[in-house]
Design an enzyme around this catalytic site. Sequence first.
Site, PDB file in Angstrom:
ATOM      1  N   ASP A 137       0.846  -1.194   0.000  1.00  0.00           N
ATOM      2  CA  ASP A 137       0.000   0.000   0.000  1.00  0.00           C
ATOM      3  C   ASP A 137       0.889   1.254   0.000  1.00  0.00           C
ATOM      4  OD1 ASP A 137      -2.413   1.372   0.206  1.00  0.00           O
ATOM      5  OD2 ASP A 137      -2.448   1.296   2.403  1.00  0.00           O
ATOM      6  N   HIS A 138       0.638   2.156  -0.905  1.00  0.00           N
ATOM      7  CA  HIS A 138       1.377   3.434  -0.965  1.00  0.00           C
ATOM      8  C   HIS A 138       2.897   3.285  -1.023  1.00  0.00           C
ATOM      9  CE1 HIS A 138      -2.154   5.940  -0.517  1.00  0.00           C
ATOM     10  NE2 HIS A 138      -2.567   5.127   0.438  1.00  0.00           N
ATOM     11  N   ASP A 159       2.859   4.976  -5.524  1.00  0.00           N
ATOM     12  CA  ASP A 159       2.086   6.206  -5.353  1.00  0.00           C
ATOM     13  C   ASP A 159       2.956   7.409  -5.715  1.00  0.00           C
ATOM     14  OD1 ASP A 159       0.587   8.343  -4.636  1.00  0.00           O
ATOM     15  OD2 ASP A 159       0.209   7.712  -2.567  1.00  0.00           O
ATOM     16  N   ALA A 278     -11.475   4.810   2.282  1.00  0.00           N
ATOM     17  CA  ALA A 278     -12.889   4.456   2.182  1.00  0.00           C
ATOM     18  C   ALA A 278     -13.491   3.951   3.502  1.00  0.00           C
ATOM     19  CB  ALA A 278     -13.072   3.407   1.089  1.00  0.00           C
ATOM     20  N   SER A 279     -12.891   4.311   4.614  1.00  0.00           N
ATOM     21  CA  SER A 279     -13.515   3.934   5.891  1.00  0.00           C
ATOM     22  C   SER A 279     -14.734   4.804   6.147  1.00  0.00           C
ATOM     23  CB  SER A 279     -12.505   4.099   7.035  1.00  0.00           C
ATOM     24  OG  SER A 279     -11.657   2.973   7.096  1.00  0.00           O
ATOM     25  N   ASN A 319     -10.167   0.403  -0.253  1.00  0.00           N
ATOM     26  CA  ASN A 319      -9.186   0.317   0.848  1.00  0.00           C
ATOM     27  C   ASN A 319      -9.810   0.716   2.183  1.00  0.00           C
ATOM     28  OD1 ASN A 319      -7.439  -0.150  -1.227  1.00  0.00           O
ATOM     29  ND2 ASN A 319      -6.007   1.469  -0.686  1.00  0.00           N
TER      30      ASN A 319
HETATM   31  P1  13P Z   1      -8.940   4.686   5.539  1.00  0.00           P
HETATM   32  O1  13P Z   1      -8.045   5.529   6.398  1.00  0.00           O
HETATM   33  O2  13P Z   1     -10.179   5.449   5.155  1.00  0.00           O
HETATM   34  O3  13P Z   1      -9.270   3.384   6.148  1.00  0.00           O
HETATM   35  O4  13P Z   1      -8.153   4.400   4.173  1.00  0.00           O
HETATM   36  C1  13P Z   1      -7.208   3.381   4.110  1.00  0.00           C
HETATM   37  C2  13P Z   1      -6.404   3.437   2.875  1.00  0.00           C
HETATM   38  O5  13P Z   1      -6.716   4.099   1.910  1.00  0.00           O
HETATM   39  C3  13P Z   1      -5.203   2.609   2.814  1.00  0.00           C
HETATM   40  O6  13P Z   1      -4.470   2.826   1.652  1.00  0.00           O
HETATM   41  O1  G3H Z   2      -3.270   4.801   3.632  1.00  0.00           O
HETATM   42  C1  G3H Z   2      -2.751   4.612   4.715  1.00  0.00           C
HETATM   43  C2  G3H Z   2      -3.033   3.390   5.518  1.00  0.00           C
HETATM   44  O2  G3H Z   2      -4.098   3.599   6.391  1.00  0.00           O
HETATM   45  C3  G3H Z   2      -1.796   2.899   6.175  1.00  0.00           C
HETATM   46  O3  G3H Z   2      -1.544   3.581   7.354  1.00  0.00           O
HETATM   47  O4  G3H Z   2       0.886   4.021   7.154  1.00  0.00           O
HETATM   48  O5  G3H Z   2      -0.235   4.157   9.355  1.00  0.00           O
HETATM   49  O6  G3H Z   2       0.135   1.962   8.251  1.00  0.00           O
HETATM   50  P1  G3H Z   2      -0.092   3.416   8.084  1.00  0.00           P
HETATM   51 ZN    ZN Z   3      -4.556   4.847   0.896  1.00  0.00          ZN
END
Ligand code: 13P
Ligand code: G3H
Ligand code: ZN
Length: 374
Positions: A137-138, A159, A278-279, A319
């Site tokens: 992720d990212h 990203d 998307a939370s 996500n």
């Molecule tokens: P939330 O913070 O909305 O759960 O998003 C998570 C996310 O985009 C991880 O890449």
């Molecule tokens: O997009 C970000 C995610 O919620 C990951 O968060 O970098 O704190 O693990 P984190």
């Molecule tokens: Zn994200």
Amino acid sequence: MPHCLQRCRKCSLVLSNEQRFKNFFSRFDVRIHVASLKQFEERIMTTYKELGLVNSKELFQKAVKGGYAIPAFNFNNLEQLQAIIGACVETKSPVILQVSSGARKYANSTLLKHLAKGAVDYAKELGCAIPIVLHLDHGDTFELCKSCIESGFSSVMIDGSHHPYDKNVELTKQVVEYAHKYDVTVEGELGVLAGIEDEVSSAVTHYTKPEEVEDFVKKTGVDSLAISIGTSHGANKFKPEQCTRSADGVLLPPPLRFDILEEVEKRIPGFPIVLHGASSVPAELVKIINANGGKLKDAVGIPEDQLRKAAKSAVCKVNIDSDGRLAMTAAIRKTLVDNPAEFDPRKYLGPARDQLKALYMHKVVNVLGSNNRA
Ligand code: 13P
Ligand code: G3H
Ligand code: ZN
């Protein structure tokens, strides 16, 4: 010439630092021929196929056609992993196990590799061999993406959205070229989400410009594209002044920009789209946290009906991280307040895991619609 330069035994070309490093640690004690670096890398890397994982290509094709989205749940510990796999097996949903670079540092990359393999075996043991993707992720550098691919990730996100357009294209293309050699899928991003992401943060949203997407996809060769249509990272996605209030005082966020999503879909029909941030930040979880010593103020997320609508479109990956954090924190705080003498971590992590599993099952069935698609 300094004597430390090492040459390939076959073609006499000077080896790069990376080639020398790999040569030094080679189990086979051979000089690496420059042209055979890829085969050599394959010998020392763990491929995701060895772990029983899949990439996201076929999952996304099916999701776009079927009008649902694959859950991408972030994890960094055992209880989260148990909850994700338990929920997805019970609902028969494919799943993307998502790891940020911060999470990778926290959990350790060797352990993560074995946890991912364990997840595959655990799903089988629970009775359903659901498709499992291990996704970065990212990712923010080529080196990080490469390192993840070498340690068993089946999918990576690069990203480059904070860079100028041309630099984003260049970096994304570099990752795609490497990843595709190993059948690993790549997610790129156009447009910037507000909120805190790992290593990067932005105070403001820059919506995706639909007129850029076709060119970006063509030039980079990415397999999916994250876009910015008004979602945001974290549990405080919007400031109160950006929201309206319902009659009972609940903050209502500005609606997602479905007009941008539609325009993007017109320009790259059927191409897999990803929604970050998307939370939904469930009010009942925030309430439990605050009633048990927490201090979450003005927390607000994306309403689930809007996510359901998005999941029926070309959005095929959603996500979710913050909601899981809230669910665990709510359960842990409540358990410890209700049982102040408790000090066995299993007694508070167990209820947190149950709460998390229930939340994920709800997301799969009622928000994303990926149940019975494994
Ligand atoms: P939330 O913070 O909305 O759960 O998003 C998570 C996310 O985009 C991880 O890449
Ligand atoms: O997009 C970000 C995610 O919620 C990951 O968060 O970098 O704190 O693990 P984190
Ligand atoms: Zn994200």
